[in-house]
Scaffold this active site. Structure first.
Site, PDB file in Angstrom:
ATOM      1  N   CYS A 158       6.519   3.954  -2.125  1.00  0.00           N
ATOM      2  CA  CYS A 158       6.354   5.242  -1.487  1.00  0.00           C
ATOM      3  C   CYS A 158       6.436   6.324  -2.547  1.00  0.00           C
ATOM      4  O   CYS A 158       6.332   6.063  -3.731  1.00  0.00           O
ATOM      5  CB  CYS A 158       7.466   5.455  -0.460  1.00  0.00           C
ATOM      6  SG  CYS A 158       7.679   4.095   0.707  1.00  0.00           S
ATOM      7  N   ILE A 185       7.608  -2.958   4.732  1.00  0.00           N
ATOM      8  CA  ILE A 185       8.643  -3.729   5.424  1.00  0.00           C
ATOM      9  C   ILE A 185       9.160  -2.894   6.597  1.00  0.00           C
ATOM     10  O   ILE A 185       9.394  -1.692   6.437  1.00  0.00           O
ATOM     11  CB  ILE A 185       9.796  -4.088   4.463  1.00  0.00           C
ATOM     12  CG1 ILE A 185       9.297  -5.060   3.385  1.00  0.00           C
ATOM     13  CG2 ILE A 185      10.969  -4.705   5.222  1.00  0.00           C
ATOM     14  CD1 ILE A 185      10.320  -5.389   2.309  1.00  0.00           C
TER      15      ILE A 185
END
Lengths: 653, 103
Positions: free
Chosen positions: A2, A53
């Site tokens: 990210c 995830i």
């Protein structure tokens, strides 16, 4: 992976959410799947998410149950299921399935001891409201980026520099010493960057900001202890570690693919990944129109062995020319090679094909001594022990059998290596690389040279080597220098994370699992470099996973065309514009007359050596970098920096 | 028959110096390249540059240079180049002056 950004104020004057949103937007490419901000009277946090995830539950910034801790996090902690079990056994209760939450509970439990417990690639910031502090950490080898700046005691941090600049409170200005390091090592060495007043947290370090001060601590120290003999179970342990390192990195709620270079390392990783995956592996490669750089045949063989669905991005010189400005925008540094450009295009293909996580073979050459530089070091030492020998220098011809006749044989070729520094110099192994790279500095303008005064990046590096450096063997020292001067600041950054994340693709690096690194670092050197056979133990292990033809294939360095994209009958307009004397004078770094001489030789086809190709790419990319960041972007006042000796010419109004 | 007169050593040195300045020192116009200064050790010429130098000498002075002649002794300074090329030119002109064997 990210992107993260944040601001921490020394005084409680608030952080505007619109500023945080600007910072997040600047790195949106790192996290196109979602975003979030948090702000109070002292701290603002921003996050853009690439969901890998716990697709539903992992939104950030994430708070603990009491709201006393908040985290923004970029990366993957591959041992998070084990850590979660351990934390649950200590009474911690989890609300999500994400590894992000493990960081919050782990910080509650272990405080600043948290990073040592993580196996993964990460950069994160934890805001502790109770102590009004920010805790920053970066993984052991610098797989993921984390930059920061301090201004009047306020802390600004982000995954990329462009997010810091988007705050409007941090200015873009050149750090001459950072640039001089690029023209020595190929990259500025952490904590330095090419930007004045903007630093990067060194790999293996964490930092705590509190009360306007930032204290940095190293939590991971590499070491190269050398036993007398290879352990009898070394191959079994290597097999276990390889399978574990790859297996852990398949952990994801989205499909995981692989990059295939055609060499041993990525082929081994993809073969293991394929054997473990329940679905057909997707693999991706770059191929070149120019056969000198192309490895397509080997890539196809490796893909066949992995039974993968394989896709190829074919690269021409005009492709490199077209995307090079974007490459510099994402790399945020001048470059001496175009090699990141094909990887920028490869991540675009990967993402278009629906894959946002790939495994790569990066790191194996550093861990298992794969580069020619390590062989050079051994042969140079061997020759210098008997300088009168006429036989020993012939070994250099064996090192480079494909270089052809003429000057790359005999006296001159050996002399090139043997005159590149004495064995007593701590940088002995790397001087044959550093010294020719420094040749680009001959193109500096007198004014820029004056700014640098007596700055000596080699002397600075010698002074900053770790205390136990001198106790390591020559190859241990060479491996360390390779980690800190090339792997972390260039290969993992400019050529790795930044090119992949330009299109929202996460790269995972099994060879840099710290357990595998420590296993290899503690092997005898001849287990890795046996005679002139590189990565020996890896090659002995490889037939378990690979056909002999792949396992035994000699290493081919990854290169891309450097000069041809920018010269010829129709050079890109930006290159023509930025290399004109008027543009060069405006930037002030390079001497226009010298650059004109370089262009003349490039255009006539006589600039065929590495020195001039690096000079052309380095000068052009510096001009692009300066134009993109220093001339266009920032309106904030430049940051002060104690070590800097700048004239106002370099400051941005 | 035209007599081939070898170039004076100094002219070989001067022409080589001009060529080196134009191709390897164009970015360092302040560099004083003395006749005995090492060109490889000082970084003026790298290994690729040596190939260029050899090609220049062959093309300009009409000589052939064998792999084993590419040595520091012959090529590492302007004066070394002057001596080496001058000897090669002398040897060539001597061979061309020698009467042909008649079968």
């Amino acid at each position: 992976m990210c992107g993260l950004a944040g601001v921490a104020r020394r005084q409680p004057r608030g952080v505007a959410t619109r500023m945080l949103r600007r910072m997040a937007e600047a790195i949106r490419h790192r996290g196109p799947d979602g975003s979030g901000v948090y702000a109070d009277e002292r701290v603002g946090l921003a996050h853009v998410r690439l969901s890998i995830i716990d697709l539903e539950g992992g939104a950030q910034p994430m708070a603990n149950e009491e709201g006393s801790l908040r985290v923004v996090y970029n990366g993957e902690v591959f041992n998070f299921p084990t850590l979660r079990e351990e934390l649950e056994s200590h009474g911690h209760r989890f609300r999500t399935r994400s590894d992000t939450e493990v960081l919050l509970h782990g910080y509650e439990e272990w405080g600043s001891g948290l990073p040592q417990r993580l196996n993964g690639q990460f950069a994160f910031a934890i805001y502790d409201r109770r102590t009004r502090s920010i805790f920053l950490a970066r993984d052991r080898f610098g797989i993921l980026p984390l930059f920061y700046a301090l201004r009047d005691g306020d802390l600004y941090f982000a995954s990329e520099i462009k997010a810091l600049l988007a705050s409007g409170e941090i200015a873009a200005a050149l750090d001459p010493e950072g640039l001089d390091q690029v023209f020595t090592f190929w990259a500025a060495l952490p904590p330095r960057t090419p930007f004045r007043g903007i630093s990067t947290l060194e790999p293996g370090c964490c930092a705590r900001w509190q009360g306007g001060r930032l204290a940095i601590t190293r939590y991971y120290h590499v070491d190269f202890p050398e036993p007398a003999a290879e352990p009898s179970d070394a191959l079994c342990r290597l097999d276990d570690l390889m399978r574990s390192a790859v297996g852990m990195r398949l952990l994801a709620d989205v499909p995981v693919g692989g990059y295939l270079s055609g060499g041993l390392d990525s082929s081994a990783v993809c073969a293991l990944a394929s054997a473990t995956s329940t679905e057909q592996l997707r693999t991706f490669s770059v191929a070149f129109d120019d056969p000198r750089f192309d490895e397509s045949d080997h890539q196809r063989a490796a893909a066949g062995n992995a039974h993968s669905r394989h896709a190829v991005e074919r690269i021409s010189r005009s492709d490199i020319a077209r995307v090079f400005p974007d490459v510099i925008r994402h790399a945020e540094t001048p470059l001496l090679r175009t090699a990141p450009a094909p990887l920028y295009l490869l991540s675009r293909l990967t993402r278009r094909d629906g894959i946002k996580v790939v495994l790569t073979g990066e790191g194996a050459d550093e861990v298992f001594l794969g580069y020619d530089l390590f062989k050079d070091t051994v042969v140079r030492l061997f020759c210098l022990r008997h300088p009168e020998s006429r036989i020993r220098p012939r070994l250099f011809e064996r090192l480079y059998p494909h270089e052809g006749a003429g000057a790359r044989r005999g006296d001159f070729w050996a002399g090139y290596f043997l005159s590149s520094g004495s064995p007593g110099d701590p940088l002995f192994s790397h001087l044959p690389r550093f010294r020719p790279t420094c040749w680009i500095k001959d193109f500096y303008s007198p004014e820029f040279r004056h700014l640098l005064r007596d700055f000596d990046p080699l002397a600075e590096l010698r002074a900053q080597l770790p205390a136990n450096f001198a106790q390591w063997s020559p190859l241990g020292r060479a491996a360390y220098l390779e980690l800190v001067t090339l792997l972390s600041p260039y290969l993992l950054a400019s050529q790795g994370d930044r090119m992949a994340m330009a299109h929202g693709v996460e790269t995972r690096v099994p060879f840099l699992d710290h357990r595998l690194f420590e296993f290899a670092a503690a092997l005898p050197e001849r287990s890795k470099l046996r005679g002139l056979r590189e990565k020996d133990i890896l090659r002995r292990w490889a037939p378990i996973a690979l056909p002999r033809t792949v396992a035994d294939r000699p290493k081919q360095a990854y290169r891309a065309p450097d000069v041809p994209p920018f010269v010829g009958p129709r050079p890109p307009e930006y290159a023509v514009e930025l290399l004109q004397p008027a543009s060069l004078r405006r930037t002030g770094i390079f001497d226009p007359q010298a650059v004109a001489g370089l262009l003349r030789r490039c255009q006539s086809g006589t600039a065929t050596g590495t020195r001039e190709s690096q000079a052309l790419v380095g000068i052009l990319s510096t001009q692009l970098w300066h134009h993109e960041f220093c001339e266009r972007r920032s309106t904030a006042a430049p940051l002060p920096r104690a070590s800097l000796r700048l004239t106002p010419k370099w400051e941005i109004a | 028959m035209n007599e081939i007169t070898p170039l004076p050593e100094m002219e070989i040195v001067d022409r080589t110096r001009s060529w080196v300045r134009e191709n390897f020192l164009y970015m360092r116009t302040d560099w004083k390249l003395g006749g005995d200064d090492p060109m490889l050790g000082s970084g003026v010429i790298d290994s690729v540059g040596v190939i260029e130098l050899v090609e220049f000498l062959q093309r300009t002075f009409g000589i052939d240079i064998a792999d084993e002649e590419i040595t520091e002794t012959n090529l590492d300074s302007l004066n070394a180049v002057g001596r080496f090329v001058h000897q090669k030119c002398n040897a060539r002109s001597g061979a061309e002056r020698r009467p042909r064997q008649v079968a």
